[in-house]
Design an enzyme around this catalytic site. Structure first.
Site, PDB file in Angstrom:
ATOM      1  N   LYS A  22     -57.790 -54.240  45.451  1.00  0.00           N
ATOM      2  CA  LYS A  22     -56.680 -53.454  44.857  1.00  0.00           C
ATOM      3  C   LYS A  22     -57.222 -52.213  44.154  1.00  0.00           C
ATOM      4  CE  LYS A  22     -54.904 -54.624  40.627  1.00  0.00           C
ATOM      5  NZ  LYS A  22     -54.874 -53.517  39.673  1.00  0.00           N
ATOM      6  N   ASN A  23     -58.220 -52.408  43.289  1.00  0.00           N
ATOM      7  CA  ASN A  23     -58.659 -51.281  42.466  1.00  0.00           C
ATOM      8  C   ASN A  23     -59.491 -50.263  43.242  1.00  0.00           C
ATOM      9  OD1 ASN A  23     -57.237 -52.320  40.397  1.00  0.00           O
ATOM     10  ND2 ASN A  23     -58.979 -53.193  39.295  1.00  0.00           N
ATOM     11  N   ARG A  92     -50.215 -47.977  36.038  1.00  0.00           N
ATOM     12  CA  ARG A  92     -51.139 -47.052  35.413  1.00  0.00           C
ATOM     13  C   ARG A  92     -52.028 -46.318  36.409  1.00  0.00           C
ATOM     14  NH1 ARG A  92     -53.155 -46.254  30.402  1.00  0.00           N
ATOM     15  NH2 ARG A  92     -55.221 -45.413  30.727  1.00  0.00           N
ATOM     16  N   CYS A 116     -50.057 -50.697  27.527  1.00  0.00           N
ATOM     17  CA  CYS A 116     -49.513 -51.845  28.228  1.00  0.00           C
ATOM     18  C   CYS A 116     -49.950 -53.091  27.487  1.00  0.00           C
ATOM     19  CB  CYS A 116     -49.948 -51.864  29.689  1.00  0.00           C
ATOM     20  SG  CYS A 116     -51.663 -52.223  29.902  1.00  0.00           S
ATOM     21  N   ARG A 121     -54.816 -48.188  25.804  1.00  0.00           N
ATOM     22  CA  ARG A 121     -55.202 -47.501  27.044  1.00  0.00           C
ATOM     23  C   ARG A 121     -54.995 -45.977  27.012  1.00  0.00           C
ATOM     24  NH1 ARG A 121     -54.026 -51.241  32.169  1.00  0.00           N
ATOM     25  NH2 ARG A 121     -55.942 -50.277  32.841  1.00  0.00           N
ATOM     26  N   PRO A 122     -55.838 -45.280  26.226  1.00  0.00           N
ATOM     27  CA  PRO A 122     -55.730 -43.816  26.154  1.00  0.00           C
ATOM     28  C   PRO A 122     -56.181 -43.130  27.453  1.00  0.00           C
ATOM     29  CG  PRO A 122     -57.670 -44.584  24.949  1.00  0.00           C
ATOM     30  CD  PRO A 122     -56.948 -45.811  25.429  1.00  0.00           C
ATOM     31  N   LEU A 125     -60.280 -39.291  28.141  1.00  0.00           N
ATOM     32  CA  LEU A 125     -61.451 -38.976  28.976  1.00  0.00           C
ATOM     33  C   LEU A 125     -61.029 -38.267  30.267  1.00  0.00           C
ATOM     34  CD1 LEU A 125     -63.442 -42.316  28.469  1.00  0.00           C
ATOM     35  CD2 LEU A 125     -63.960 -40.095  27.438  1.00  0.00           C
ATOM     36  N   ASP A 307     -61.735 -58.090  34.003  1.00  0.00           N
ATOM     37  CA  ASP A 307     -60.689 -58.600  34.896  1.00  0.00           C
ATOM     38  C   ASP A 307     -60.901 -60.053  35.297  1.00  0.00           C
ATOM     39  OD1 ASP A 307     -59.487 -56.166  34.738  1.00  0.00           O
ATOM     40  OD2 ASP A 307     -60.213 -55.426  36.665  1.00  0.00           O
ATOM     41  N   ARG A 399     -48.516 -58.076  41.846  1.00  0.00           N
ATOM     42  CA  ARG A 399     -49.099 -56.720  41.807  1.00  0.00           C
ATOM     43  C   ARG A 399     -50.529 -56.725  42.347  1.00  0.00           C
ATOM     44  NH1 ARG A 399     -49.466 -54.255  36.362  1.00  0.00           N
ATOM     45  NH2 ARG A 399     -50.516 -52.814  37.731  1.00  0.00           N
TER      46      ARG A 399
HETATM   47  N1  EPU Z   1     -60.599 -45.484  27.780  1.00  0.00           N
HETATM   48  C1  EPU Z   1     -60.621 -44.488  26.834  1.00  0.00           C
HETATM   49  N2  EPU Z   1     -60.199 -43.252  27.213  1.00  0.00           N
HETATM   50  C2  EPU Z   1     -59.778 -42.969  28.477  1.00  0.00           C
HETATM   51  C3  EPU Z   1     -59.767 -43.997  29.432  1.00  0.00           C
HETATM   52  C4  EPU Z   1     -60.189 -45.252  29.041  1.00  0.00           C
HETATM   53  O1  EPU Z   1     -60.996 -44.702  25.698  1.00  0.00           O
HETATM   54  O2  EPU Z   1     -59.417 -41.822  28.747  1.00  0.00           O
HETATM   55  C5  EPU Z   1     -61.052 -46.833  27.404  1.00  0.00           C
HETATM   56  C6  EPU Z   1     -60.025 -47.921  27.677  1.00  0.00           C
HETATM   57  O3  EPU Z   1     -59.085 -48.032  26.627  1.00  0.00           O
HETATM   58  C7  EPU Z   1     -60.888 -49.146  27.835  1.00  0.00           C
HETATM   59  C8  EPU Z   1     -62.126 -48.587  28.512  1.00  0.00           C
HETATM   60  O4  EPU Z   1     -62.120 -47.188  28.259  1.00  0.00           O
HETATM   61  O5  EPU Z   1     -61.259 -49.634  26.572  1.00  0.00           O
HETATM   62  C9  EPU Z   1     -62.184 -48.825  29.990  1.00  0.00           C
HETATM   63  O6  EPU Z   1     -60.950 -48.449  30.586  1.00  0.00           O
HETATM   64  P1  EPU Z   1     -60.889 -47.807  32.029  1.00  0.00           P
HETATM   65  O7  EPU Z   1     -60.386 -46.421  31.934  1.00  0.00           O
HETATM   66  O8  EPU Z   1     -62.192 -48.027  32.730  1.00  0.00           O
HETATM   67  O9  EPU Z   1     -59.770 -48.670  32.736  1.00  0.00           O
HETATM   68  P2  EPU Z   1     -58.881 -48.130  33.916  1.00  0.00           P
HETATM   69  O10 EPU Z   1     -59.675 -47.238  34.754  1.00  0.00           O
HETATM   70  O11 EPU Z   1     -57.574 -47.676  33.400  1.00  0.00           O
HETATM   71  C10 EPU Z   1     -59.565 -49.969  35.655  1.00  0.00           C
HETATM   72  C11 EPU Z   1     -58.883 -51.075  36.398  1.00  0.00           C
HETATM   73  C12 EPU Z   1     -58.531 -52.196  35.435  1.00  0.00           C
HETATM   74  C13 EPU Z   1     -59.827 -52.688  34.780  1.00  0.00           C
HETATM   75  C14 EPU Z   1     -60.541 -51.527  34.093  1.00  0.00           C
HETATM   76  C15 EPU Z   1     -61.882 -51.902  33.509  1.00  0.00           C
HETATM   77  C16 EPU Z   1     -57.740 -49.919  38.181  1.00  0.00           C
HETATM   78  C17 EPU Z   1     -56.472 -49.525  38.820  1.00  0.00           C
HETATM   79  N3  EPU Z   1     -57.672 -50.559  37.022  1.00  0.00           N
HETATM   80  O12 EPU Z   1     -58.629 -49.507  34.694  1.00  0.00           O
HETATM   81  O13 EPU Z   1     -57.990 -53.245  36.230  1.00  0.00           O
HETATM   82  O14 EPU Z   1     -59.535 -53.689  33.838  1.00  0.00           O
HETATM   83  O15 EPU Z   1     -60.753 -50.459  35.042  1.00  0.00           O
HETATM   84  O16 EPU Z   1     -62.717 -52.414  34.490  1.00  0.00           O
HETATM   85  O17 EPU Z   1     -58.798 -49.671  38.731  1.00  0.00           O
HETATM   86  C18 EPU Z   1     -56.685 -55.124  36.691  1.00  0.00           C
HETATM   87  O18 EPU Z   1     -56.980 -54.984  37.884  1.00  0.00           O
HETATM   88  O19 EPU Z   1     -56.102 -56.156  36.248  1.00  0.00           O
HETATM   89  C19 EPU Z   1     -57.003 -54.065  35.745  1.00  0.00           C
HETATM   90  C20 EPU Z   1     -56.435 -53.949  34.550  1.00  0.00           C
END
Ligand code: EPU
Length: 421
Positions: A22-23, A92, A116, A121-122, A125, A307, A399
């Site tokens: 999925k990811n 997201r 969420c 989830r900011p 970055l 995850d 999902r």
């Molecule tokens: N973060 C920031 N600033 C940002 C973005 C992220 O501080 O601009 C923080 C987040 O709050 C968190 C950390 O950085 O503490 C990591 O978040 P990340 O951005 O890596 O998460 P994501 O890219 O939004 C993806 C997966 C998630 C998975 C995370 C971590 C997808 C679609 N989603 O989310 O998957 O938990 O990476 O590995 O790729 C799931 O599949 O159930 C799921 C939530």
């Protein structure tokens, strides 16, 4: 709305084939915006999130067809640059349309996704990273309004308070492939899904080196072509079935996996005393008499994946002794604790840690799924529990798990779906 009913206590046996990730597929689908030529993507899992991403892409003008694991897609004409709130707030991952829209048409208006159930989830970055590529970004009325006269390569640092960000790395990568000159991303996410995205982009003609490491170098190109590409297997689905084998005292062969993507999980399961045999593209996992408690701390890849935290906690809840789970990525990702406790688990939350005192058995109960991985944890607990478990709000599960009940039924589980009246 549907619910799942599980009659627990059946030992799972047999083999199961893992679906595409999925990811990995969600950013890859977004990346097809970068070319006006047709792409064919295979090993695509049949998930609500995939259908959702295709719906969003169609709104932008993309033509897409999804049949039997294959997406045929073409972004010949892009008619809109707006990803609206009512859709982005539901998934997201749609925020990663920002990078490819900028790469293709130099402008994008994408709703801020909001928080969420698993945390705040900011997106700082993503925004800081894209600004480094000469993108002008304003935030107003809940939208990110981004435009650029021309994308310019630069150095981009993506380390945040909780490590790097997977989707911010994806967004910057997808814009940088069309930027003028060299972009160097430091503190890039190293997850296999980023490497898969880079492989996809390179097969389209991008020049990306170092994906899968913290430093990615991208030499921008003028145009990208259409490709035929196969998505990697879903490591979280594979991990969930590994736990299903152990928690039901079963014996399962998990087919179509990449062991390297599962190293942290295999290592931790090994420390519980589990026996895991690595075969070519599969894993054989069989229960042993008594597992030992372990401590886990979630970390960015190659650390233990957040995850898999909830599913691992279900297993630890029936392992004799005390285990501690520390969540370092999403310190609030613990909604499953209360539901597992309703099934008889002894788990206490202390800040970003959960202290688990293993019990002899769980008991079936009506429970509520709060997010995707918490839902999977409840399914695992239900499979192991004595009696009947009813899981409500299972749309979360749909999902991210492709045909989970039918896969579990084939392994001998008694699990079925009913409409909630
Ligand atoms: N973060 C920031 N600033 C940002 C973005 C992220 O501080 O601009 C923080 C987040 O709050 C968190 C950390 O950085 O503490 C990591 O978040 P990340 O951005 O890596 O998460 P994501 O890219 O939004 C993806 C997966 C998630 C998975 C995370 C971590 C997808 C679609 N989603 O989310 O998957 O938990 O990476 O590995 O790729 C799931 O599949 O159930 C799921 C939530």
């Amino acid at each position: 709305m549907d619910k799942l009913i599980i009659e627990g206590g059946k030992r799972l046996k047999g083999s199961v084939k893992i679906s595409g990730s999925k990811n990995a597929v969600l950013p890859i689908l977004a990346a097809t915006l970068l070319t006006d030529k047709p792409c064919r993507i295979s090993n695509v899992p049949d998930l609500k999130d995939v259908h959702f991403m295709l719906r969003l892409l169609r709104i932008l003008g993309v033509s897409a067809e999804f049949k039997r694991g294959v997406v045929k897609i073409c972004a010949k004409d892009i008619k809109s640059h707006i990803a609206p709130y009512n859709l982005v707030s539901k998934m997201r991952a749609s925020f990663c349309l920002l990078g490819p829209l900028l790469g293709r048409i130099k402008k994008a208006q994408v709703s801020l996704p909001g928080g969420c159930i698993i945390g705040v989830r900011p997106v700082n970055l993503h925004i800081e990273g894209l600004r480094r590529l000469n993108v002008n970004i304003e935030i107003s009325a809940g939208y990110v309004n981004a435009q650029t006269k021309s994308l310019r390569g630069n150095s981009v640092y993506l380390g945040g308070e909780f490590g790097s960000s997977v989707l911010a790395t994806a967004n910057v990568l997808m814009a940088a492939v069309k930027a003028k000159g060299l972009t160097v991303i430091e503190s890039a996410a190293c997850e296999p899904e980023i490497l898969d995205l880079a492989d996809f982009l390179n097969s389209m003609g991008a020049h990306i080196h170092g994906a899968g490491t913290p430093t990615i170098r991208i030499q921008g190109v003028k145009s990208l072509c259409g490709v035929d590409y196969k998505v990697i297997p879903d490591r979280v689905e594979a991990g969930t079935f590994m736990i299903a084998a152990l928690i039901t005292k079963g014996d399962i062969v998990i087919e179509g996996v990449n062991h390297y993507h599962l190293s942290a999980l295999i290592d931790k399961l090994g420390k519980t005393g589990s026996r895991i045999k690595k075969l070519d593209n599969s894993l054989h996992i069989a229960a042993v008499n008594k597992l030992k408690p372990v401590n886990i701390t979630t970390l960015p890849y190659p650390g233990f994946p957040t995850d898999m935290q909830a599913q691992f906690m279900s297993l630890l809840s029936v392992v004799d002794g005390v285990s501690v789970v520390t969540e370092k990525i999403y310190p609030d990702r613990f909604m499953h604790i209360a539901e597992l406790n309703r099934m008889g688990a002894h788990i206490q939350k202390e800040g970003p840690c959960a202290i688990i005192e293993g019990v002899k058995f769980l008991t079936g109960a009506p429970v509520m799924a709060s997010d995707l991985r918490a839902s999977a944890a409840l399914v695992l607990a239900g499979l192991a529990a004595k009696g009947t478990t009813e899981i409500f709000r299972i749309y979360h599960l749909d999902r991210g798990y492709d045909r989970i009940e039918s896969k579990l039924q084939k392994l001998g589980a008694c699990i079925y779906r009913r409409k909630v009246r």
